[in-house]
Write a protein that holds these residues in place. Structure first.
Motif, PDB file in Angstrom:
ATOM      1  N   PHE A   1       0.884  -1.138   0.020  1.00 33.52           N
ATOM      2  CA  PHE A   1      -0.025  -0.028   0.147  1.00 33.52           C
ATOM      3  C   PHE A   1       0.853   1.245  -0.085  1.00 33.52           C
ATOM      4  O   PHE A   1       0.569   2.291  -0.765  1.00 33.52           O
ATOM      5  N   ARG A   2       1.843   1.218   0.812  1.00 37.24           N
ATOM      6  CA  ARG A   2       2.986   2.600   0.949  1.00 37.24           C
ATOM      7  C   ARG A   2       3.597   2.790  -0.585  1.00 37.24           C
ATOM      8  O   ARG A   2       3.314   3.636  -0.902  1.00 37.24           O
TER       9      ARG A   2
ATOM     10  N   LYS B   1       3.516   6.398  -5.498  1.00 35.05           N
ATOM     11  CA  LYS B   1       3.553   6.462  -6.929  1.00 35.05           C
ATOM     12  C   LYS B   1       2.377   7.291  -7.219  1.00 35.05           C
ATOM     13  O   LYS B   1       2.471   8.016  -8.116  1.00 35.05           O
ATOM     14  N   LYS B   2       1.191   7.078  -6.365  1.00 35.24           N
ATOM     15  CA  LYS B   2      -0.075   7.928  -6.910  1.00 35.24           C
ATOM     16  C   LYS B   2       0.345   9.275  -6.640  1.00 35.24           C
ATOM     17  O   LYS B   2       0.055  10.365  -7.195  1.00 35.24           O
ATOM     18  N   SER B   3       0.626   9.599  -5.421  1.00 37.05           N
ATOM     19  CA  SER B   3       0.648  11.084  -4.641  1.00 37.05           C
ATOM     20  C   SER B   3       2.176  11.860  -5.183  1.00 37.05           C
ATOM     21  O   SER B   3       2.219  12.877  -5.124  1.00 37.05           O
ATOM     22  N   GLY B   4       3.089  10.994  -5.406  1.00 35.00           N
ATOM     23  CA  GLY B   4       4.288  11.621  -5.656  1.00 35.00           C
ATOM     24  C   GLY B   4       4.969  12.048  -4.370  1.00 35.00           C
ATOM     25  O   GLY B   4       6.028  12.702  -4.605  1.00 35.00           O
ATOM     26  N   ASN B   5       4.474  11.651  -3.242  1.00 36.27           N
ATOM     27  CA  ASN B   5       5.185  12.178  -2.035  1.00 36.27           C
ATOM     28  C   ASN B   5       6.046  11.129  -1.450  1.00 36.27           C
ATOM     29  O   ASN B   5       5.732  10.166  -0.808  1.00 36.27           O
TER      30      ASN B   5
ATOM     31  N   ASN C   1       9.719   7.346   4.429  1.00 41.27           N
ATOM     32  CA  ASN C   1      10.341   7.513   5.704  1.00 41.27           C
ATOM     33  C   ASN C   1       9.597   7.138   7.132  1.00 41.27           C
ATOM     34  O   ASN C   1      10.151   7.354   8.077  1.00 41.27           O
ATOM     35  N   LEU C   2       8.360   7.127   6.936  1.00 42.01           N
ATOM     36  CA  LEU C   2       7.405   6.892   7.961  1.00 42.01           C
ATOM     37  C   LEU C   2       7.448   5.385   8.442  1.00 42.01           C
ATOM     38  O   LEU C   2       7.701   4.653   7.383  1.00 42.01           O
ATOM     39  N   SER C   3       6.989   5.553   9.497  1.00 37.29           N
ATOM     40  CA  SER C   3       6.763   3.941   9.936  1.00 37.29           C
ATOM     41  C   SER C   3       5.560   3.224   9.572  1.00 37.29           C
ATOM     42  O   SER C   3       4.783   4.131   9.208  1.00 37.29           O
TER      43      SER C   3
ATOM     44  N   ILE D   1       1.919   5.172   8.775  1.00 35.82           N
ATOM     45  CA  ILE D   1       1.245   5.173   7.416  1.00 35.82           C
ATOM     46  C   ILE D   1      -0.156   4.579   7.823  1.00 35.82           C
ATOM     47  O   ILE D   1      -1.172   5.364   7.178  1.00 35.82           O
ATOM     48  N   LEU D   2      -0.244   3.812   8.406  1.00 35.14           N
ATOM     49  CA  LEU D   2      -1.667   3.260   8.679  1.00 35.14           C
ATOM     50  C   LEU D   2      -2.481   4.457   9.488  1.00 35.14           C
ATOM     51  O   LEU D   2      -3.738   4.378   9.091  1.00 35.14           O
TER      52      LEU D   2
END
Length: 454
Positions: free
Chosen positions: A82-83, A88-92, A97-99, A103-104
């Protein structure tokens, strides 16, 4: 509160009781029981009635907290998949770097109150779903024929959707024949099962099924069609008539998470995409036979039903097709198959005429542009659809009047010459012939006769 009023009627008193409606989404209970009339008896309310009442409030089950579930019930590999899709979708790239827990939390799969059912549906481990949500299951079957009996292959997926999504498609693609069609130098290679269509249909089933009902999502693949069945019926406010125009996600938290990573459009256009690709590939439109208040059943036919339509669609070109709406595709499909246009389609006709895709062929009559048929060598089909042109119609009327000679021709007889024309259309043609000096009229009203001017 139940109140009453006293009315005087013919010197008699009438008591009128005012009973307020029950709250939306809640049944009225007495001693813990919601009562229901059956004939003259009071009985506990049937389960299906109580269930339909609970659905009225639009409660998002997927956003509620699963008591007892923890982060250890979620599959890390599903979260990482999912990450990657979210990045890929957001370009962010900051998301990398987030745990996993952050992310959840950022996608609201997990809140301060705990793990949501959406998190289990999308990222849950097999053992966790078996414990907390065993009905969150997708069953795949391959059947070589419509005969009843055991399936040729059966696979059960009780795992987070991100864990099994690609596996389901790979199973379907194992038996995905290609249909080859050649149009001049062009070769069309049409898969029986379009990947985009199948993925959208599966996502729809997962997003809109009712997870409070027992039963699994079933995907049944046959050599030439595929059937997806999911529990819960259509969401409130959605019917087969408005399914392309309205969106009402039953599991909003699931839909929102899927939209973050690009698996679904935020506007909920999955069904529109299914319809558009069916038309682009000259296949039958989705069939919802078997859908009722408890289940949604969608059948996707994989066979190209008319190669000529495939060639015509191809001549429209990708540039023009990218600007078409779903209703535009439905207009093209209706015109090609000679199906009457629905009222709401009329507002889009002029735009398609301006784009050179549709032509006006008479009073309230439209056909696909001649250029589309000409490009595939089907101008004869176009001529048949358009019918006789105006000059030819006038020649037919003139010939008939001339053949009647001195007996004259009553106006009503001209309907036999052009039975597909209205009175006004025939009147217009006759007036043109008179103005051109070809015919003249003797008498008035119904007794009038038309003669050829020698």
């Amino acid at each position: 509160m139940v109140d009453f009023r006293v009315l005087e009627y013919q010197e008699k008193r009438v008591l009128v009781f005012d009973v307020s409606s029950r709250p939306i989404g809640l049944s009225v209970q007495l001693d813990g029981v919601a009562w229901w009339y059956e004939s003259d008896s009071l009985i506990p309310m049937p389960d299906n009635v109580r269930y339909s009442i609970y659905k009225e409030s639009g409660f998002d089950f997927s956003g509620s907290i699963c008591a007892g579930a923890t982060l250890s019930d979620l599959d890390e590999s599903a979260v990482e998949l999912f990450r990657s899709k979210w990045i890929k979708k957001s370009g962010n790239k900051r998301l990398a770097n987030l745990s996993g827990e952050q992310i959840l939390r950022d996608c609201s799969a997990v809140t301060d109150d705990g793990v949501t059912y959406a998190a289990l549906i999308l990222f849950g481990k097999h053992s966790s779903l078996t414990k907390y949500l065993p009905q969150s299951e997708i069953v795949f079957e391959y059947r070589s024929s419509n005969a009843s009996g055991p399936a040729n292959q059966r696979e059960e997926f009780r795992a987070g959707f991100f864990t099994c999504f690609d596996d389901i498609w790979n199973l379907i693609n194992l038996r995905n024949d290609r249909q080859h069609y050649q149009d001049g130098l062009f070769i069309f290679d049409i898969p029986t099962f379009n990947e985009r269509v199948i993925r959208e249909a599966v996502i729809n089933a997962v997003s809109h099924r009712d997870y409070q009902m027992a039963g699994s999502v079933f995907i049944r693949q046959y050599p030439d069609h595929l059937v997806i069945e999911n529990p819960g019926g259509l969401p409130n406010g959605i019917t087969l008539e408005n399914i392309l125009d309205r969106q009402s996600p039953r599991n909003r938290r699931v839909a929102e998470i899927l939209s973050l990573c690009g698996l679904v459009e935020r506007s909920g256009q999955g069904m529109n995409i299914i319809y558009e690709f069916s038309i682009k590939e000259a296949k039958e439109l989705p069939d919802f036979t078997g859908t009722d208040s408890n289940f949604v059943v969608i059948s996707l036919n994989g066979l190209v039903i008319n190669p000529e339509m495939l060639f015509v669609i191809n001549r429209i070109g990708n540039d023009r097709m990218e600007s078409l709406s779903t209703i535009d595709f439905l207009i093209i499909n209706s015109l090609y198959h000679g199906v009457a246009l629905q009222t709401e389609m009329n507002a889009r006709i002029n735009r398609l005429i301006d784009m050179g895709i549709v032509e006006h062929a008479g009073r309230s009559k439209y056909v696909l542009a001649r250029s589309l048929y000409a490009a595939v060598g089907k101008t004869g089909t176009y001529t048949r659809l358009v019918g006789l042109d105006r000059n030819t119609n006038k020649e037919l009327i003139l010939k008939h009047i001339k053949m009647n000679g001195d007996n004259g021709t009553p106006f009503g007889e001209l309907y036999q010459v052009l039975p597909s024309h209205s009175r006004d259309q025939i009147r217009s043609l006759v007036n043109e012939l008179r103005n051109d000096g070809e015919i003249y009229c003797v008498g008035r009203t119904k007794s009038a006769l038309w003669f050829y001017k020698k």
